[in-house]
Design a protein around this motif. Structure first.
Motif, PDB file in Angstrom:
ATOM      1  N   LEU A 292      18.586  44.134  56.194  1.00 37.41           N
ATOM      2  CA  LEU A 292      19.331  43.913  54.960  1.00 37.41           C
ATOM      3  C   LEU A 292      19.147  42.535  54.344  1.00 37.41           C
ATOM      4  CD1 LEU A 292      22.720  45.578  55.954  1.00 37.41           C
ATOM      5  CD2 LEU A 292      21.230  46.320  54.091  1.00 37.41           C
ATOM      6  N   GLU A 293      18.477  41.606  55.029  1.00 34.93           N
ATOM      7  CA  GLU A 293      18.461  40.241  54.506  1.00 34.93           C
ATOM      8  C   GLU A 293      17.687  40.110  53.209  1.00 34.93           C
ATOM      9  OE1 GLU A 293      14.915  40.212  57.391  1.00 34.93           O
ATOM     10  OE2 GLU A 293      16.993  40.871  57.509  1.00 34.93           O
ATOM     11  N   ASP A 294      16.752  41.041  52.932  1.00 32.36           N
ATOM     12  CA  ASP A 294      15.991  41.026  51.682  1.00 32.36           C
ATOM     13  C   ASP A 294      15.851  42.464  51.207  1.00 32.36           C
ATOM     14  OD1 ASP A 294      14.076  40.943  49.637  1.00 32.36           O
ATOM     15  OD2 ASP A 294      13.096  39.187  50.502  1.00 32.36           O
ATOM     16  N   THR A 295      16.720  42.873  50.286  1.00 33.00           N
ATOM     17  CA  THR A 295      16.716  44.274  49.860  1.00 33.00           C
ATOM     18  C   THR A 295      15.472  44.636  49.057  1.00 33.00           C
ATOM     19  OG1 THR A 295      18.088  43.693  47.935  1.00 33.00           O
ATOM     20  CG2 THR A 295      19.220  44.492  49.911  1.00 33.00           C
ATOM     21  N   ASP A 296      14.819  43.659  48.410  1.00 29.12           N
ATOM     22  CA  ASP A 296      13.573  43.966  47.708  1.00 29.12           C
ATOM     23  C   ASP A 296      12.477  44.344  48.704  1.00 29.12           C
ATOM     24  OD1 ASP A 296      14.164  43.660  44.914  1.00 29.12           O
ATOM     25  OD2 ASP A 296      14.388  41.523  45.274  1.00 29.12           O
ATOM     26  N   LYS A 297      12.388  43.624  49.811  1.00 28.42           N
ATOM     27  CA  LYS A 297      11.425  43.979  50.850  1.00 28.42           C
ATOM     28  C   LYS A 297      11.762  45.334  51.462  1.00 28.42           C
ATOM     29  CE  LYS A 297      10.019  39.315  52.276  1.00 28.42           C
ATOM     30  NZ  LYS A 297       9.989  38.342  53.402  1.00 28.42           N
ATOM     31  N   LEU A 298      13.050  45.591  51.620  1.00 28.48           N
ATOM     32  CA  LEU A 298      13.485  46.885  52.148  1.00 28.48           C
ATOM     33  C   LEU A 298      13.020  48.013  51.231  1.00 28.48           C
ATOM     34  CD1 LEU A 298      17.077  47.670  53.430  1.00 28.48           C
ATOM     35  CD2 LEU A 298      15.878  49.230  51.924  1.00 28.48           C
ATOM     36  N   LEU A 299      13.226  47.848  49.928  1.00 33.24           N
ATOM     37  CA  LEU A 299      12.840  48.893  48.977  1.00 33.24           C
ATOM     38  C   LEU A 299      11.320  49.085  48.940  1.00 33.24           C
ATOM     39  CD1 LEU A 299      15.263  48.041  46.035  1.00 33.24           C
ATOM     40  CD2 LEU A 299      15.458  49.934  47.658  1.00 33.24           C
ATOM     41  N   ALA A 300      10.572  47.995  49.139  1.00 32.49           N
ATOM     42  CA  ALA A 300       9.108  48.079  49.094  1.00 32.49           C
ATOM     43  C   ALA A 300       8.556  48.946  50.214  1.00 32.49           C
ATOM     44  CB  ALA A 300       8.509  46.679  49.170  1.00 32.49           C
ATOM     45  N   ILE A 301       9.332  49.168  51.267  1.00 35.85           N
ATOM     46  CA  ILE A 301       8.886  49.998  52.380  1.00 35.85           C
ATOM     47  C   ILE A 301       8.940  51.483  52.022  1.00 35.85           C
ATOM     48  CG2 ILE A 301       9.453  50.690  54.753  1.00 35.85           C
ATOM     49  CD1 ILE A 301      10.535  47.880  55.198  1.00 35.85           C
ATOM     50  N   LEU A 302       9.837  51.866  51.129  1.00 34.88           N
ATOM     51  CA  LEU A 302      10.088  53.287  50.865  1.00 34.88           C
ATOM     52  C   LEU A 302       8.849  54.057  50.406  1.00 34.88           C
ATOM     53  CD1 LEU A 302      13.652  53.163  49.263  1.00 34.88           C
ATOM     54  CD2 LEU A 302      12.977  53.403  51.660  1.00 34.88           C
ATOM     55  N   PRO A 303       8.009  53.517  49.485  1.00 38.95           N
ATOM     56  CA  PRO A 303       6.809  54.268  49.092  1.00 38.95           C
ATOM     57  C   PRO A 303       5.816  54.484  50.235  1.00 38.95           C
ATOM     58  CG  PRO A 303       7.337  52.591  47.454  1.00 38.95           C
ATOM     59  CD  PRO A 303       8.196  52.319  48.649  1.00 38.95           C
ATOM     60  N   GLN A 304       5.968  53.744  51.330  1.00 39.14           N
ATOM     61  CA  GLN A 304       5.083  53.919  52.480  1.00 39.14           C
ATOM     62  C   GLN A 304       5.506  55.100  53.342  1.00 39.14           C
ATOM     63  OE1 GLN A 304       4.802  50.192  54.655  1.00 39.14           O
ATOM     64  NE2 GLN A 304       4.893  48.987  52.761  1.00 39.14           N
ATOM     65  N   THR A 305       6.737  55.543  53.182  1.00 37.66           N
ATOM     66  CA  THR A 305       7.245  56.623  54.022  1.00 37.66           C
ATOM     67  C   THR A 305       7.659  57.862  53.238  1.00 37.66           C
ATOM     68  OG1 THR A 305       9.477  55.662  53.926  1.00 37.66           O
ATOM     69  CG2 THR A 305       8.059  54.981  55.750  1.00 37.66           C
ATOM     70  N   LEU A 306       7.843  57.723  51.939  1.00 38.86           N
ATOM     71  CA  LEU A 306       8.269  58.839  51.101  1.00 38.86           C
ATOM     72  C   LEU A 306       7.370  58.935  49.866  1.00 38.86           C
ATOM     73  CD1 LEU A 306      12.167  58.333  51.093  1.00 38.86           C
ATOM     74  CD2 LEU A 306      10.884  60.036  52.404  1.00 38.86           C
ATOM     75  N   PRO A 307       7.253  60.120  49.264  1.00 37.80           N
ATOM     76  CA  PRO A 307       6.435  60.268  48.046  1.00 37.80           C
ATOM     77  C   PRO A 307       7.160  59.757  46.820  1.00 37.80           C
ATOM     78  CG  PRO A 307       7.420  62.377  48.608  1.00 37.80           C
ATOM     79  CD  PRO A 307       7.793  61.428  49.729  1.00 37.80           C
ATOM     80  N   VAL A 308       7.437  58.452  46.781  1.00 38.70           N
ATOM     81  CA  VAL A 308       8.194  57.854  45.690  1.00 38.70           C
ATOM     82  C   VAL A 308       7.483  56.597  45.212  1.00 38.70           C
ATOM     83  CG1 VAL A 308      10.382  58.731  46.592  1.00 38.70           C
ATOM     84  CG2 VAL A 308       9.608  56.438  47.231  1.00 38.70           C
ATOM     85  N   GLN A 309       7.845  56.156  44.005  1.00 35.99           N
ATOM     86  CA  GLN A 309       7.353  54.896  43.461  1.00 35.99           C
ATOM     87  C   GLN A 309       8.520  54.111  42.885  1.00 35.99           C
ATOM     88  OE1 GLN A 309       4.564  55.628  40.301  1.00 35.99           O
ATOM     89  NE2 GLN A 309       5.735  57.333  39.451  1.00 35.99           N
ATOM     90  N   LEU A 310       8.435  52.790  43.030  1.00 32.40           N
ATOM     91  CA  LEU A 310       9.475  51.902  42.520  1.00 32.40           C
ATOM     92  C   LEU A 310       9.190  51.512  41.080  1.00 32.40           C
ATOM     93  CD1 LEU A 310       9.881  49.467  45.541  1.00 32.40           C
ATOM     94  CD2 LEU A 310      11.645  51.011  44.691  1.00 32.40           C
ATOM     95  N   ARG A 311      10.240  51.426  40.273  1.00 30.03           N
ATOM     96  CA  ARG A 311      10.113  50.960  38.897  1.00 30.03           C
ATOM     97  C   ARG A 311      11.151  49.857  38.668  1.00 30.03           C
ATOM     98  NH1 ARG A 311       6.770  54.101  35.973  1.00 30.03           N
ATOM     99  NH2 ARG A 311       6.432  56.268  36.615  1.00 30.03           N
ATOM    100  N   TYR A 312      10.660  48.650  38.422  1.00 27.09           N
ATOM    101  CA  TYR A 312      11.534  47.513  38.126  1.00 27.09           C
ATOM    102  C   TYR A 312      11.565  47.309  36.618  1.00 27.09           C
ATOM    103  CZ  TYR A 312      12.101  45.797  42.915  1.00 27.09           C
ATOM    104  OH  TYR A 312      12.447  45.658  44.237  1.00 27.09           O
ATOM    105  N   ARG A 313      12.657  47.676  35.974  1.00 33.19           N
ATOM    106  CA  ARG A 313      12.819  47.341  34.552  1.00 33.19           C
ATOM    107  C   ARG A 313      13.176  45.862  34.414  1.00 33.19           C
ATOM    108  NH1 ARG A 313      16.286  52.679  32.630  1.00 33.19           N
ATOM    109  NH2 ARG A 313      14.523  54.134  32.613  1.00 33.19           N
ATOM    110  N   THR A 314      14.040  45.401  35.307  1.00 37.84           N
ATOM    111  CA  THR A 314      14.329  43.974  35.471  1.00 37.84           C
ATOM    112  C   THR A 314      14.597  43.781  36.952  1.00 37.84           C
ATOM    113  OG1 THR A 314      16.749  44.000  35.321  1.00 37.84           O
ATOM    114  CG2 THR A 314      15.525  44.027  33.233  1.00 37.84           C
ATOM    115  N   ARG A 315      14.856  42.541  37.328  1.00 46.16           N
ATOM    116  CA  ARG A 315      15.201  42.261  38.720  1.00 46.16           C
ATOM    117  C   ARG A 315      16.470  42.998  39.126  1.00 46.16           C
ATOM    118  NH1 ARG A 315      17.051  41.923  42.854  1.00 46.16           N
ATOM    119  NH2 ARG A 315      17.097  40.269  44.419  1.00 46.16           N
ATOM    120  N   TRP A 316      17.319  43.315  38.145  1.00 44.96           N
ATOM    121  CA  TRP A 316      18.612  43.914  38.448  1.00 44.96           C
ATOM    122  C   TRP A 316      18.684  45.394  38.055  1.00 44.96           C
ATOM    123  CZ3 TRP A 316      17.973  39.286  35.801  1.00 44.96           C
ATOM    124  CH2 TRP A 316      18.208  38.118  36.526  1.00 44.96           C
ATOM    125  N   TRP A 317      17.563  45.974  37.683  1.00 40.75           N
ATOM    126  CA  TRP A 317      17.556  47.406  37.320  1.00 40.75           C
ATOM    127  C   TRP A 317      16.351  48.037  37.977  1.00 40.75           C
ATOM    128  CZ3 TRP A 317      20.628  49.773  33.133  1.00 40.75           C
ATOM    129  CH2 TRP A 317      20.351  51.138  32.993  1.00 40.75           C
TER     130      TRP A 317
END
Length: 324
Positions: A292-317
């Motif tokens: 939990l110490e870096d949630t951006d790094k945590l989220l970056a792992i998800l496309p490696q394990t699931l068929p998903v892609q991240l979309r950053y509209r801003t740092r907070w969206w």
């Protein structure tokens, strides 16, 4: 000390004010809509207070964005490819999500000063109380402590606490939320307070639910491995969670077949802004150990394990969609 607190609008009035602000932002030339908003503002003093608070906080947020080079350009670029109306909704939505966060800060931030112990979003804290009890607070939580020869009482004002207590003493260790009163008899237990109910989960030992009483007017005994959902009128057994209770105290989320949308809602507790996913991937399942110490790094792992892609509209969206 001056204990006067500035009047605060109700959460429901704030939501309505944000809704009106968004509608007017996208329909500035609509006199009928402006008149309807004026009627709503005049219908109750709480409405006008909420409206003024939202407008002031929007101006504050806009001023902060203006001070960041390229911030508005970044928001505009995030809406490229959309029609003008859709783009306005995206940009207004980003602004209003920020406004909602600032409203929340304004309404509850004072608790960090008035409560005995509190944490900010993304912060965790562990303390040892005078009687040796270990109290750990999760993200965005607050407690008041009442410890003296006559009582040992922890009032959970907001959020989640993990309590580790020793054997029974002459005065019971009590934890109170807006929904119930719990006695830690011995062991380790978590108490999480949401708007509708409090979830009690016993990791080890036993906990008694004194309020509300059970069907026979007696306290409910909860044992290790059991969880209860407690409302002001009832306490009922809860289904097991698909994540480990109390893993957050070690800076972890440990999941077992957890739905993606539920996982993102949990991660969202530790960061500011919007975090969600499209409906077509909401029921994807996730198992693993996440830091939990870096949630951006945590989220970056998800496309490696699931068929998903991240979309950053801003740092907070941040949103997740199905990968192409």
């Amino acid at each position: 000390m001056n204990n006067a607190v500035r009047p605060s609008p109700s959460p429901e009035a704030v939501k309505q004010a944000i809704h009106w602000s968004l509608r007017l932002r996208n329909n500035r030339a609509n006199p009928k809509l402006r008149a309807q908003c004026a009627d709503w503002r005049g219908a109750h003093g709480d409405h006008e207070l909420a409206w003024q608070r939202v407008q002031a906080l929007q101006q504050e947020l806009s001023g902060q964005l203006a001070a960041i080079p390229g911030a508005h350009a970044a928001l505009e670029n995030s809406a490229q490819g959309l029609g003008r109306r859709q783009a306005l909704k995206v940009l207004s939505g980003v602004l209003l999500v920020g406004t909602a966060a600032w409203v929340s800060r304004d309404l509850t931030g004072w608790q960090r000063w008035t409560c005995d112990l509190a944490t900010a979003t993304g912060e965790r804290r562990s303390v040892q109380l005078p009687d040796g009890t270990r109290l750990q607070l999760n993200t965005d939580s607050a407690v008041d402590l009442h410890f003296n020869p006559q009582q040992r009482l922890i009032t959970l004002v907001r959020g989640e606490a993990l309590v580790t207590c020793s054997a029974v003493r002459s005065t019971p260790l009590l934890v109170q939320t807006r929904h119930g009163l719990f006695e830690g008899i011995d062991g380790r237990f978590a108490v999480r307070q949401d708007s509708a109910c409090t979830r009690l989960s016993v990791v080890s030992g036993n906990v008694a639910i004194h309020s509300p009483h059970g069907a026979k007017g007696l306290s409910t005994q909860v044992h290790a491995g059991e969880s209860y959902l407690v409302r002001q009128t009832e306490a009922i057994p809860a289904a097991p969670l698909d994540m480990d209770i109390g893993a957050w105290a070690d800076g972890l989320i440990v999941t077992r077949g957890m739905r993606l949308d539920a996982f993102l809602a949990e991660v969202g507790r530790y960061r500011h802004g919007y975090l969600g996913c499209s409906a077509d991937i909401a029921d994807l399942r996730l198992s693993g150990v996440f830091r939990l110490e870096d949630t951006d790094k945590l989220l970056a792992i998800l496309p490696q394990t699931l068929p998903v892609q991240l979309r950053y509209r801003t740092r907070w969206w941040v949103s997740l969609d199905r990968s192409a």
